[in-house]
Design a protein around this motif. Structure first.
Motif, PDB file in Angstrom:
ATOM      1  N   HIS A  17     -10.776 -12.094  54.582  1.00  0.00           N
ATOM      2  CA  HIS A  17     -10.857 -13.413  55.576  1.00  0.00           C
ATOM      3  C   HIS A  17      -9.513 -13.955  55.738  1.00  0.00           C
ATOM      4  O   HIS A  17      -9.005 -14.458  56.888  1.00  0.00           O
ATOM      5  CB  HIS A  17     -11.872 -14.021  54.808  1.00  0.00           C
ATOM      6  N   LEU A  18      -8.460 -13.875  54.908  1.00  0.00           N
ATOM      7  CA  LEU A  18      -7.171 -14.119  54.849  1.00  0.00           C
ATOM      8  C   LEU A  18      -6.159 -13.264  55.417  1.00  0.00           C
ATOM      9  O   LEU A  18      -4.887 -13.673  55.647  1.00  0.00           O
ATOM     10  CB  LEU A  18      -6.752 -15.055  53.482  1.00  0.00           C
ATOM     11  N   GLY A  19      -6.641 -12.207  55.352  1.00  0.00           N
ATOM     12  CA  GLY A  19      -5.527 -11.055  55.723  1.00  0.00           C
ATOM     13  C   GLY A  19      -4.722 -10.695  54.919  1.00  0.00           C
ATOM     14  O   GLY A  19      -3.477 -10.444  55.395  1.00  0.00           O
ATOM     15  N   VAL A  20      -5.009 -10.640  53.562  1.00  0.00           N
ATOM     16  CA  VAL A  20      -4.177 -10.295  52.563  1.00  0.00           C
ATOM     17  C   VAL A  20      -4.646  -9.208  51.611  1.00  0.00           C
ATOM     18  O   VAL A  20      -5.873  -8.870  51.988  1.00  0.00           O
ATOM     19  CB  VAL A  20      -3.866 -11.385  51.715  1.00  0.00           C
ATOM     20  N   VAL A  25      -4.653 -11.149  46.113  1.00  0.00           N
ATOM     21  CA  VAL A  25      -5.758 -12.359  45.731  1.00  0.00           C
ATOM     22  C   VAL A  25      -5.638 -12.363  44.047  1.00  0.00           C
ATOM     23  O   VAL A  25      -5.835 -13.050  43.353  1.00  0.00           O
ATOM     24  CB  VAL A  25      -7.022 -12.040  46.310  1.00  0.00           C
ATOM     25  N   ARG A  26      -5.820 -10.927  43.415  1.00  0.00           N
ATOM     26  CA  ARG A  26      -5.817 -10.881  42.133  1.00  0.00           C
ATOM     27  C   ARG A  26      -4.612 -11.361  41.324  1.00  0.00           C
ATOM     28  O   ARG A  26      -4.694 -11.988  40.158  1.00  0.00           O
ATOM     29  CB  ARG A  26      -5.909  -9.466  41.660  1.00  0.00           C
ATOM     30  N   PHE A  27      -3.596 -11.219  41.874  1.00  0.00           N
ATOM     31  CA  PHE A  27      -2.196 -11.867  41.349  1.00  0.00           C
ATOM     32  C   PHE A  27      -2.137 -13.187  41.164  1.00  0.00           C
ATOM     33  O   PHE A  27      -2.065 -13.676  40.074  1.00  0.00           O
ATOM     34  CB  PHE A  27      -1.027 -11.571  42.187  1.00  0.00           C
ATOM     35  N   TYR A  28      -2.724 -14.048  42.100  1.00  0.00           N
ATOM     36  CA  TYR A  28      -2.825 -15.502  42.106  1.00  0.00           C
ATOM     37  C   TYR A  28      -3.846 -15.982  41.404  1.00  0.00           C
ATOM     38  O   TYR A  28      -3.772 -16.962  40.622  1.00  0.00           O
ATOM     39  CB  TYR A  28      -2.964 -16.033  43.643  1.00  0.00           C
ATOM     40  N   SER A  29      -4.881 -15.270  41.284  1.00  0.00           N
ATOM     41  CA  SER A  29      -5.947 -15.700  40.248  1.00  0.00           C
ATOM     42  C   SER A  29      -5.616 -15.327  38.965  1.00  0.00           C
ATOM     43  O   SER A  29      -5.920 -16.116  37.856  1.00  0.00           O
ATOM     44  CB  SER A  29      -7.404 -14.543  40.445  1.00  0.00           C
ATOM     45  N   ASP A  30      -5.130 -14.324  38.436  1.00  0.00           N
ATOM     46  CA  ASP A  30      -4.531 -14.086  37.154  1.00  0.00           C
ATOM     47  C   ASP A  30      -3.563 -15.151  36.726  1.00  0.00           C
ATOM     48  O   ASP A  30      -3.562 -15.377  35.563  1.00  0.00           O
ATOM     49  CB  ASP A  30      -3.880 -12.445  37.026  1.00  0.00           C
ATOM     50  N   MET A  57      -2.846 -22.226  51.386  1.00  0.00           N
ATOM     51  CA  MET A  57      -2.069 -23.229  50.867  1.00  0.00           C
ATOM     52  C   MET A  57      -0.981 -22.320  50.208  1.00  0.00           C
ATOM     53  O   MET A  57       0.287 -22.762  50.521  1.00  0.00           O
ATOM     54  CB  MET A  57      -2.632 -24.473  50.225  1.00  0.00           C
ATOM     55  N   ILE A  58      -1.499 -21.698  49.369  1.00  0.00           N
ATOM     56  CA  ILE A  58      -0.549 -20.834  48.406  1.00  0.00           C
ATOM     57  C   ILE A  58       0.293 -19.728  49.514  1.00  0.00           C
ATOM     58  O   ILE A  58       1.450 -19.742  49.218  1.00  0.00           O
ATOM     59  CB  ILE A  58      -1.418 -19.946  47.429  1.00  0.00           C
ATOM     60  N   ARG A  59      -0.259 -19.309  50.570  1.00  0.00           N
ATOM     61  CA  ARG A  59       0.509 -18.293  51.193  1.00  0.00           C
ATOM     62  C   ARG A  59       1.524 -19.268  52.041  1.00  0.00           C
ATOM     63  O   ARG A  59       2.769 -18.835  52.186  1.00  0.00           O
ATOM     64  CB  ARG A  59      -0.401 -17.677  52.163  1.00  0.00           C
ATOM     65  N   SER A  60       1.188 -20.340  52.517  1.00  0.00           N
ATOM     66  CA  SER A  60       2.169 -21.130  53.234  1.00  0.00           C
ATOM     67  C   SER A  60       3.451 -21.448  52.555  1.00  0.00           C
ATOM     68  O   SER A  60       4.553 -21.534  53.046  1.00  0.00           O
ATOM     69  CB  SER A  60       1.455 -22.479  53.805  1.00  0.00           C
ATOM     70  N   LEU A  61       3.262 -21.907  51.132  1.00  0.00           N
ATOM     71  CA  LEU A  61       4.090 -22.521  50.254  1.00  0.00           C
ATOM     72  C   LEU A  61       4.998 -21.149  50.000  1.00  0.00           C
ATOM     73  O   LEU A  61       6.062 -21.228  49.920  1.00  0.00           O
ATOM     74  CB  LEU A  61       3.408 -22.958  48.994  1.00  0.00           C
ATOM     75  N   ARG A  62       4.284 -19.908  49.794  1.00  0.00           N
ATOM     76  CA  ARG A  62       5.118 -19.001  49.371  1.00  0.00           C
ATOM     77  C   ARG A  62       5.826 -18.274  50.461  1.00  0.00           C
ATOM     78  O   ARG A  62       6.975 -17.567  50.480  1.00  0.00           O
ATOM     79  CB  ARG A  62       4.226 -17.706  48.624  1.00  0.00           C
ATOM     80  N   GLY A  63       5.320 -18.439  51.861  1.00  0.00           N
ATOM     81  CA  GLY A  63       6.167 -18.189  52.789  1.00  0.00           C
ATOM     82  C   GLY A  63       7.327 -18.905  52.888  1.00  0.00           C
ATOM     83  O   GLY A  63       8.163 -18.194  53.664  1.00  0.00           O
ATOM     84  N   LEU A  64       7.415 -20.043  52.515  1.00  0.00           N
ATOM     85  CA  LEU A  64       8.735 -21.102  52.482  1.00  0.00           C
ATOM     86  C   LEU A  64       9.656 -20.510  51.276  1.00  0.00           C
ATOM     87  O   LEU A  64      10.673 -20.850  50.896  1.00  0.00           O
ATOM     88  CB  LEU A  64       8.285 -22.286  52.399  1.00  0.00           C
ATOM     89  N   ASP A  65       9.221 -19.340  50.700  1.00  0.00           N
ATOM     90  CA  ASP A  65       9.947 -18.939  49.490  1.00  0.00           C
ATOM     91  C   ASP A  65       9.986 -19.939  48.222  1.00  0.00           C
ATOM     92  O   ASP A  65      11.116 -19.689  47.657  1.00  0.00           O
ATOM     93  CB  ASP A  65      11.164 -18.293  49.888  1.00  0.00           C
ATOM     94  N   LEU A  68       6.793 -19.926  42.265  1.00  0.00           N
ATOM     95  CA  LEU A  68       5.571 -20.020  41.672  1.00  0.00           C
ATOM     96  C   LEU A  68       5.361 -21.462  40.613  1.00  0.00           C
ATOM     97  O   LEU A  68       4.402 -21.968  41.080  1.00  0.00           O
ATOM     98  CB  LEU A  68       5.149 -18.773  40.895  1.00  0.00           C
ATOM     99  N   PRO A  69       6.590 -21.591  39.992  1.00  0.00           N
ATOM    100  CA  PRO A  69       6.220 -22.788  39.064  1.00  0.00           C
ATOM    101  C   PRO A  69       6.015 -24.304  40.239  1.00  0.00           C
ATOM    102  O   PRO A  69       5.515 -25.226  39.808  1.00  0.00           O
ATOM    103  CB  PRO A  69       7.503 -23.069  38.292  1.00  0.00           C
ATOM    104  N   ASP A  70       6.966 -24.234  41.108  1.00  0.00           N
ATOM    105  CA  ASP A  70       6.661 -25.231  42.344  1.00  0.00           C
ATOM    106  C   ASP A  70       5.510 -25.167  42.989  1.00  0.00           C
ATOM    107  O   ASP A  70       4.955 -26.477  43.361  1.00  0.00           O
ATOM    108  CB  ASP A  70       8.072 -25.188  43.193  1.00  0.00           C
ATOM    109  N   VAL A  71       4.882 -23.973  43.121  1.00  0.00           N
ATOM    110  CA  VAL A  71       3.609 -24.029  43.862  1.00  0.00           C
ATOM    111  C   VAL A  71       2.663 -24.428  43.131  1.00  0.00           C
ATOM    112  O   VAL A  71       1.547 -25.331  43.272  1.00  0.00           O
ATOM    113  CB  VAL A  71       3.434 -22.561  43.928  1.00  0.00           C
ATOM    114  N   ARG A  72       2.880 -24.154  41.579  1.00  0.00           N
ATOM    115  CA  ARG A  72       1.895 -24.474  40.778  1.00  0.00           C
ATOM    116  C   ARG A  72       1.823 -26.109  40.459  1.00  0.00           C
ATOM    117  O   ARG A  72       0.687 -26.801  40.608  1.00  0.00           O
ATOM    118  CB  ARG A  72       1.988 -23.930  39.315  1.00  0.00           C
ATOM    119  N   SER A  73       2.985 -26.730  40.445  1.00  0.00           N
ATOM    120  CA  SER A  73       2.967 -27.995  40.467  1.00  0.00           C
ATOM    121  C   SER A  73       2.109 -28.747  41.588  1.00  0.00           C
ATOM    122  O   SER A  73       1.820 -29.843  41.682  1.00  0.00           O
ATOM    123  CB  SER A  73       4.475 -28.680  40.472  1.00  0.00           C
ATOM    124  N   MET A  74       2.666 -28.428  42.786  1.00  0.00           N
ATOM    125  CA  MET A  74       2.089 -28.941  43.891  1.00  0.00           C
ATOM    126  C   MET A  74       0.371 -28.825  44.033  1.00  0.00           C
ATOM    127  O   MET A  74       0.054 -29.829  44.348  1.00  0.00           O
ATOM    128  CB  MET A  74       2.607 -28.244  45.419  1.00  0.00           C
TER     129      MET A  74
END
Length: 335
Positions: A17-20, A25-30, A57-65, A68-74
């Motif tokens: 559905h997300l084209g990934v 998906v498993r990486f972010y779930s783990d 949202m995770i893909r958008s944040l990671r797309g801005l490089d 991961l710790p910052d993504v988690r905080s957000m």
């Protein structure tokens, strides 16, 4: 959104559905960024409809490089506000974006410096390239001014107040340009070599000038503060192409020494000061390279403390010769 009877989807369906990839998906779930809604009887992950927005949202944040710790905080901040779409993203996002912008600025500065260094090597004669490579290779990208500052700290008088040392370093240590030309890279690399050569840096070779030999813990700070003001005034004269001459800049220059020595500014004192300054060691090469680092391409050399000192000394010498046979001028009141 999902066609299953329970409104959930498998990891493969979510990935499609997300084209990934399923691996993504498993990486972010783990890592706990993408919680599962449940597990199937066979132990397979199941995700709810909100996982689509969260993974987006995770893909958008990671797309801005963003790390991961910052993504988690957000995401934690969004969860606390119940804002899965991030429409009201707050402090965590602002801090992360600001931090990433700072990081990108440093990365871009390093790339621009490396590009100019490569052009410098590319454009020089083939026989000179090994030496040129060694010279520029000794400098980090973007370059650090710490070796220059260390050299000057070793040269400055002991017990100088921290504020006075900082002010002096700001004037004496050139900031590398953000978008350097090859010639500026070469000048900075030579400046770096000048202060790090085995026989010592700019200060180690020269030592404190004889004219600066005054006692007292406050004396160096008083002297350097007065010289800084005089150099600023002389710098303005240099920018407009004025020839060395008496005036406010020279008066401030002499008054800095007179105030430090606890004496009056008189024609006799000016003659003595000129003699002392004439005998002091020079580091012209340092100031020439500094001017090459900070000057705009095709423009006149930017004034440095060294060129300002030379202008003032030339004005002092000329005036001392003119008054050497009894000529007089009104004394400057000591500060």
């Amino acid at each position: 959104m999902f066609s299953s009877h329970d409104g959930l989807c498998s990891i493969g369906e979510l990935a499609e559905h997300l084209g990934v990839s399923v691996k993504t998906v498993r990486f972010y779930s783990d890592r706990g960024l993408l919680p599962e809604a449940s597990r199937s009887a066979g132990g397979h992950r199941r995700y709810g409809p909100d996982a689509v927005q969260r993974l987006g949202m995770i893909r958008s944040l990671r797309g801005l490089d963003l790390p991961l710790p910052d993504v988690r905080s957000m995401l934690d901040e969004l969860d606390a506000r119940g804002d899965q779409e991030g429409a009201g993203a707050g402090g965590a996002l602002e801090d992360a974006v600001a931090g990433r912008l700072r990081g990108l600025g440093a990365e871009l500065a390093a790339l621009r410096w490396r590009e100019a260094a490569l052009r410098l090597v590319q454009e020089c004669p083939a026989a000179e390239r090994p030496a040129r490579l060694r010279l520029v290779g000794a400098v980090t990208a973007p370059p650090s001014t710490a070796p220059l500052a260390r050299s000057w700290r070793a040269w400055l008088p002991p017990r100088m107040p921290a504020r006075s040392v900082t002010a002096f370093l700001e004037a004496a240590v050139p900031a590398p340009p953000d978008d350097p030309r090859p010639a500026q890279v070469l000048a900075f690399a030579r400046l770096h070599a000048f202060v790090t050569r085995p026989c010592g840096g700019a200060g180690a070779d020269a030592g404190q000038p004889r004219a600066h030999g005054v006692a007292g813990t406050r004396a160096p700070a008083v002297l350097y503060a007065g010289l800084a003001e005089a150099y600023d005034l002389a710098g303005a004269e240099l920018r407009r192409g004025a020839a060395p001459a008496p005036g406010e800049a020279l008066d401030g220059f002499v008054d800095a020494y007179a105030s430090t020595y606890g004496t009056r500014d008189t024609p006799a004192f000016r003659r003595v000061l000129a003699e002392r300054l004439a005998d002091d060691p020079r580091i012209d090469r340092y100031w020439e390279l500094t001017a090459a680092v900070i000057s705009a391409p095709g423009g006149p050399p930017e004034p440095t403390p060294g060129s300002a000192h030379d202008w003032l000394f030339a004005a002092l010498e000329e005036q001392s010769r003119a008054t050497g046979h009894g000529g007089a001028r009104p004394p400057v009141t000591s500060a």
